[in-house]
Design an enzyme around this catalytic site. Structure first.
Site, PDB file in Angstrom:
ATOM      1  N   ASN A   1       0.848  -1.312   0.038  1.00 16.54           N
ATOM      2  CA  ASN A   1      -0.037  -0.015   0.019  1.00 16.54           C
ATOM      3  C   ASN A   1       0.820   1.107  -0.023  1.00 16.54           C
ATOM      4  O   ASN A   1       1.354   1.561   0.885  1.00 16.54           O
ATOM      5  CB  ASN A   1      -0.932  -0.011   1.109  1.00 16.54           C
ATOM      6  CG  ASN A   1      -1.931   1.327   1.450  1.00 16.54           C
ATOM      7  OD1 ASN A   1      -1.831   2.089   0.516  1.00 16.54           O
ATOM      8  ND2 ASN A   1      -2.399   1.540   2.584  1.00 16.54           N
ATOM      9  N   TRP A   2       0.879   1.948  -1.097  1.00 19.05           N
ATOM     10  CA  TRP A   2       1.923   3.135  -1.327  1.00 19.05           C
ATOM     11  C   TRP A   2       1.303   4.361  -0.626  1.00 19.05           C
ATOM     12  O   TRP A   2       2.052   5.233  -0.395  1.00 19.05           O
ATOM     13  CB  TRP A   2       2.002   3.323  -2.661  1.00 19.05           C
ATOM     14  CG  TRP A   2       2.848   2.317  -3.291  1.00 19.05           C
ATOM     15  CD1 TRP A   2       2.938   0.935  -3.387  1.00 19.05           C
ATOM     16  CD2 TRP A   2       3.216   2.510  -4.890  1.00 19.05           C
ATOM     17  NE1 TRP A   2       3.865   0.442  -4.422  1.00 19.05           N
ATOM     18  CE2 TRP A   2       3.590   1.133  -5.305  1.00 19.05           C
ATOM     19  CE3 TRP A   2       2.867   3.454  -5.998  1.00 19.05           C
ATOM     20  CZ2 TRP A   2       4.241   0.921  -6.394  1.00 19.05           C
ATOM     21  CZ3 TRP A   2       3.318   2.942  -7.354  1.00 19.05           C
ATOM     22  CH2 TRP A   2       4.144   1.962  -7.480  1.00 19.05           C
ATOM     23  N   LYS A   3       0.029   4.438  -0.370  1.00 20.08           N
ATOM     24  CA  LYS A   3      -0.467   5.361   0.451  1.00 20.08           C
ATOM     25  C   LYS A   3      -0.244   6.811  -0.557  1.00 20.08           C
ATOM     26  O   LYS A   3      -0.204   6.453  -1.663  1.00 20.08           O
ATOM     27  CB  LYS A   3      -0.120   5.867   1.972  1.00 20.08           C
ATOM     28  CG  LYS A   3      -0.271   4.557   2.637  1.00 20.08           C
ATOM     29  CD  LYS A   3       0.103   4.735   3.985  1.00 20.08           C
ATOM     30  CE  LYS A   3       0.123   3.553   4.730  1.00 20.08           C
ATOM     31  NZ  LYS A   3       0.252   3.726   6.231  1.00 20.08           N
TER      32      LYS A   3
ATOM     33  N   HIS B   1      -9.464   0.909   5.116  1.00 20.01           N
ATOM     34  CA  HIS B   1      -7.982   1.194   5.800  1.00 20.01           C
ATOM     35  C   HIS B   1      -8.298   2.146   6.956  1.00 20.01           C
ATOM     36  O   HIS B   1      -9.085   2.974   6.857  1.00 20.01           O
ATOM     37  CB  HIS B   1      -7.079   1.722   4.767  1.00 20.01           C
ATOM     38  CG  HIS B   1      -5.569   1.680   5.200  1.00 20.01           C
ATOM     39  ND1 HIS B   1      -5.275   2.753   6.123  1.00 20.01           N
ATOM     40  CD2 HIS B   1      -4.664   0.978   5.038  1.00 20.01           C
ATOM     41  CE1 HIS B   1      -4.113   2.635   6.261  1.00 20.01           C
ATOM     42  NE2 HIS B   1      -3.414   1.379   5.837  1.00 20.01           N
TER      43      HIS B   1
ATOM     44  N   GLU C   1      -6.715   4.643   7.859  1.00 21.42           N
ATOM     45  CA  GLU C   1      -6.643   6.134   7.503  1.00 21.42           C
ATOM     46  C   GLU C   1      -7.814   6.776   6.991  1.00 21.42           C
ATOM     47  O   GLU C   1      -8.247   7.681   7.119  1.00 21.42           O
ATOM     48  CB  GLU C   1      -5.324   6.244   6.747  1.00 21.42           C
ATOM     49  CG  GLU C   1      -4.230   6.160   7.691  1.00 21.42           C
ATOM     50  CD  GLU C   1      -2.920   5.533   6.787  1.00 21.42           C
ATOM     51  OE1 GLU C   1      -2.902   5.591   5.431  1.00 21.42           O
ATOM     52  OE2 GLU C   1      -1.770   5.017   7.338  1.00 21.42           O
TER      53      GLU C   1
ATOM     54  N   GLU D   1      -5.109  -4.949  10.901  1.00 19.55           N
ATOM     55  CA  GLU D   1      -4.113  -3.947  11.022  1.00 19.55           C
ATOM     56  C   GLU D   1      -4.262  -3.171  12.243  1.00 19.55           C
ATOM     57  O   GLU D   1      -5.156  -2.380  12.332  1.00 19.55           O
ATOM     58  CB  GLU D   1      -4.254  -2.912   9.645  1.00 19.55           C
ATOM     59  CG  GLU D   1      -3.898  -3.693   8.266  1.00 19.55           C
ATOM     60  CD  GLU D   1      -3.354  -2.680   7.461  1.00 19.55           C
ATOM     61  OE1 GLU D   1      -2.171  -2.778   6.786  1.00 19.55           O
ATOM     62  OE2 GLU D   1      -4.011  -1.511   7.401  1.00 19.55           O
TER      63      GLU D   1
ATOM     64  N   GLY E   1       2.535   2.399  10.813  1.00 21.43           N
ATOM     65  CA  GLY E   1       3.574   3.492  10.574  1.00 21.43           C
ATOM     66  C   GLY E   1       4.285   3.848  11.781  1.00 21.43           C
ATOM     67  O   GLY E   1       4.804   4.889  11.801  1.00 21.43           O
TER      68      GLY E   1
ATOM     69  N   SER F   1       3.442  -1.928  10.532  1.00 20.14           N
ATOM     70  CA  SER F   1       4.956  -2.192  10.432  1.00 20.14           C
ATOM     71  C   SER F   1       5.465  -3.557  10.288  1.00 20.14           C
ATOM     72  O   SER F   1       6.710  -3.893  10.887  1.00 20.14           O
ATOM     73  CB  SER F   1       5.340  -1.783  11.855  1.00 20.14           C
ATOM     74  OG  SER F   1       5.048  -0.227  12.328  1.00 20.14           O
TER      75      SER F   1
ATOM     76  N   GLY G   1       2.662  -1.049   4.369  1.00 17.41           N
ATOM     77  CA  GLY G   1       2.829   0.268   4.036  1.00 17.41           C
ATOM     78  C   GLY G   1       4.302   0.472   3.740  1.00 17.41           C
ATOM     79  O   GLY G   1       4.957   0.615   2.595  1.00 17.41           O
ATOM     80  N   GLY G   2       5.032   1.283   4.662  1.00 19.94           N
ATOM     81  CA  GLY G   2       6.520   1.867   4.469  1.00 19.94           C
ATOM     82  C   GLY G   2       7.252   1.076   3.916  1.00 19.94           C
ATOM     83  O   GLY G   2       8.033   1.391   2.796  1.00 19.94           O
TER      84      GLY G   2
HETATM   85  C1  PEP Z   1      -0.648   0.038   6.023  1.00 17.24           C
HETATM   86  O1  PEP Z   1      -0.846   1.457   6.067  1.00 17.24           O
HETATM   87  O2  PEP Z   1      -1.350  -0.563   5.561  1.00 17.24           O
HETATM   88  C2  PEP Z   1       0.613  -0.372   6.622  1.00 17.24           C
HETATM   89  C3  PEP Z   1       0.739  -1.671   7.205  1.00 17.24           C
HETATM   90  O3  PEP Z   1       1.519   0.476   6.828  1.00 17.24           O
HETATM   91  P1  PEP Z   1       3.152   0.368   7.659  1.00 17.24           P
HETATM   92  O4  PEP Z   1       3.516  -1.245   7.064  1.00 17.24           O
HETATM   93  O5  PEP Z   1       3.758   1.429   7.292  1.00 17.24           O
HETATM   94  O6  PEP Z   1       2.719  -0.026   8.936  1.00 17.24           O
END
Ligand code: PEP
Length: 251
Positions: free
Chosen positions: A9-11, A96, A98, A168, A174, A214, A235-236
């Site tokens: 997920n590049w956001k 998600h 967010e 999640e 994040g 994470s 994500g990251g």
């Molecule tokens: C996400 O946004 O779905 C996510 C898991 O982010 P991160 O891996 O950066 O915690």
């Protein structure tokens, strides 16, 4: 049997050249015996091109990060499920944290998004997860149960088969804090149990349940070794080809 999936997920990150280079690098670094379904979820503006780069590749697909809840019409700035499907995209990520938190999407909104996605032949990666407060208050099981039941349990079995769940925990997204593999496995088991109560063991056992929060090359192997963790929503660590590939290779 259920599939193993690693989705990135590049956001709201990566300009066009950065995103396309990343996809190119990941594709080139994929092991020839790759058994995991790899999914890229770029922003809408890159989605068509990224999907074109993945066409014809085995087990490499794309997802939108969101979908409009209406079919079509005067909803400036929204992107419909029909448009996403017309670009040959396989999945829509829905729910998600967010989107829930910053855009105030409710379980009822998400239900509508799921319905319009399935109607347009998109499969769904449905996110759920508790906040730190909810975990500390011990209401995390109830929170996840209502997120899943209020948005998904109206579906008939044949439609539920097109759902992938991503657990999640918000406190792990994040933040660098990961749920321990035992904490994640406990929730994944619980999710599988409530799916079994609603749809039966067979469908529950064939539902892929991903972990997100994470997840990185250091902790992925341990997380993915658990019986009920079928992959990750990343994500990251999906913004860098080497780390994303290391996660993919953790199976
Ligand atoms: C996400 O946004 O779905 C996510 C898991 O982010 P991160 O891996 O950066 O915690």
């Amino acid at each position: 049997m259920r599939k193993n999936i690693v989705a990135g997920n590049w956001k709201m990150n990566l300009k066009r050249d950065e995103g396309l280079n990343l996809v190119n690098d990941v594709i080139n670094l994929l092991p020839s015996d790759n058994k995991v379904e790899v999914v890229f979820a770029p922003s809408f503006i890159h989605l068509y091109k990224v999907n074109k780069m993945c066409l014809g590749l085995d087990k490499v697909n794309t997802a939108s990060q969101n979908v409009g809840k209406e079919e079509k019409g005067a909803f400036t700035g929204e992107v419909s499920a029909e448009m996403i499907k017309s670009a040959n995209v396989k999945y829509a990520i829905i729910g998600h944290s967010e989107r829930r938190e910053y855009f105030k999407e409710t379980n009822e909104d998400l239900k509508q998004k799921i319905d319009v996605s399935l109607k347009n032949n998109l499969e769904v990666i449905f996110c759920c997860g508790e906040s730190l407060n909810q975990r500390e208050e011990g209401v995390h099981f109830n929170c996840i149960k209502s997120q899943i039941s209020e948005s998904l349990f109206h579906l008939l079995s044949d439609d539920f088969r097109k759902i992938v769940i991503a657990y999640e925990p918000i406190w792990a997204i994040g933040t660098g804090l990961t749920a321990s593999s035992n904490q994640a496995e406990e929730i994944h088991k619980f999710i599988r149990k409530i799916i079994a109560q609603r749809y039966g063991e067979e469908l529950s056992n064939s539902t892929s349940i991903l972990y997100g929060g994470s997840c990185n090359p250091t902790n992925a192997k341990e997380l993915f070794s658990k019986d009920n963790i079928d992959g990750g929503l990343i994500g990251g660590a999906s913004l860098n080809a080497e780390s994303f590939i290391e996660i993919i290779k953790s199976f």
